[in-house]
Design an enzyme around this catalytic site. Structure first.
Site, PDB file in Angstrom:
ATOM      1  N   ASP A  65      -2.076   4.746   4.004  1.00 41.62           N
ATOM      2  CA  ASP A  65      -0.858   4.189   4.596  1.00 41.62           C
ATOM      3  C   ASP A  65       0.364   5.015   4.189  1.00 41.62           C
ATOM      4  OD1 ASP A  65      -0.705   3.447   1.916  1.00 41.62           O
ATOM      5  OD2 ASP A  65      -0.971   1.311   2.291  1.00 41.62           O
ATOM      6  N   ASN A 134       0.374 -10.305  -2.761  1.00 42.09           N
ATOM      7  CA  ASN A 134       0.237 -11.345  -1.736  1.00 42.09           C
ATOM      8  C   ASN A 134      -1.097 -11.238  -0.994  1.00 42.09           C
ATOM      9  OD1 ASN A 134       0.642  -9.058  -0.191  1.00 42.09           O
ATOM     10  ND2 ASN A 134       2.254  -9.948   1.090  1.00 42.09           N
ATOM     11  N   HIS A 136      -2.372  -8.389   0.382  1.00 38.93           N
ATOM     12  CA  HIS A 136      -2.481  -7.377   1.430  1.00 38.93           C
ATOM     13  C   HIS A 136      -3.396  -6.233   0.991  1.00 38.93           C
ATOM     14  CE1 HIS A 136       1.173  -5.315  -0.512  1.00 38.93           C
ATOM     15  NE2 HIS A 136       0.245  -4.375  -0.503  1.00 38.93           N
ATOM     16  N   GLU A 141      -0.683  -6.962   6.168  1.00 37.40           N
ATOM     17  CA  GLU A 141      -0.056  -8.091   5.494  1.00 37.40           C
ATOM     18  C   GLU A 141      -0.672  -9.421   5.953  1.00 37.40           C
ATOM     19  OE1 GLU A 141       2.141  -7.761   3.172  1.00 37.40           O
ATOM     20  OE2 GLU A 141       3.513  -6.102   3.560  1.00 37.40           O
TER      21      GLU A 141
END
Length: 234
Positions: A65, A134, A136, A141
């Protein structure tokens, strides 16, 4: 998912790098997907130290990414991280590195190029990932639905507060990322996780329930994931 609990981060880095070396010895033409950030850094460092025992001249790397808005020369970019920690130490030439251009004016063209590469040369042999606080994976996400292939993701506040970009001085316009199908089609996945900040999300992950609100939970659907976990920060 096989979870190996480690007493220290040093032990985690040692075991994960040994597994990476073993897998590459089995396939010296491997296509390796490389994450960035704090989690895999020690693994890369150990791999560079030990790589004399494997042939790296045919390995191909693909970037997992990138921050959309940061280029190769920006200190907080994934590109600069990978060159510093992996590509330059291993002397990987540009033709054996597949990347997103974080400065592009046409991200869709970048995604088409990467998607086409994977269609012709995939699947990925080994993906080295990281786990967000979180849940991801890459910039996939938590959401009602997840994208299968390379795309531009809207980033959560948790991602935008990452220390890689908090001092970048550049507006981050999103996250350029491989999709969940690209990741799950990998033949082998290595997931290092450590630190107090990851304990809560690891507890959720270890429940084994699969939900798009916890993208990392999709790794339970993969037949060959090895997670190295240390509860401590060192």
């Amino acid at each position: 998912m096989q979870i190996t609990r480690c007493n220290t981060v040093a032990e985690l880095n040692e075991l994960a790098s040994d597994l990476l070396l073993y897998e590459i010895k089995q396939n010296t033409h491997a296509l390796i997907c490389a994450a960035t950030g704090n989690s895999p850094t020690g693994i890369y460092q150990k791999f560079v130290e030990k790589q004399y025992s494997v042939i790296v001249e045919n390995l191909v790397f693909i970037k997992l990414d990138e921050w959309y808005g940061l280029g190769a020369n920006d200190a907080g970019s994934c590109e600069s991280y990978l060159y510093k920690n992996l590509l330059t130490p291993l002397a990987i030439p540009a033709e054996r590195y597949i990347s997103f251009d974080g400065k592009t004016d046409n991200p869709e063209q970048e995604f088409q190029r990467v998607n086409q590469y994977l269609a012709e040369n995939g699947p990925i042999s080994i993906s080295i990932l990281g786990l967000g606080t979180n849940g991801h994976i890459a910039f996939n996400e938590p959401a009602d639905a997840l994208q299968p292939h390379a795309h531009l993701a809207t980033l959560s506040e948790a991602s935008l507060s990452h220390k890689m970009v908090t001092g970048a001085g550049v507006k981050i316009k999103g996250g350029m990322t491989l999709g969940m199908a690209d990741i799950l089609q990998s033949k082998k996945i290595i997931l290092p996780v450590f630190g107090k900040s990851k304990r809560a999300i690891m507890e959720q992950l270890m429940e084994g329930k699969v939900s798009s609100q916890l993208p990392a939970s999709f790794l339970w659907l993969h037949p060959d994931v090895h997670c190295f976990y240390c509860e401590n920060d060192s």
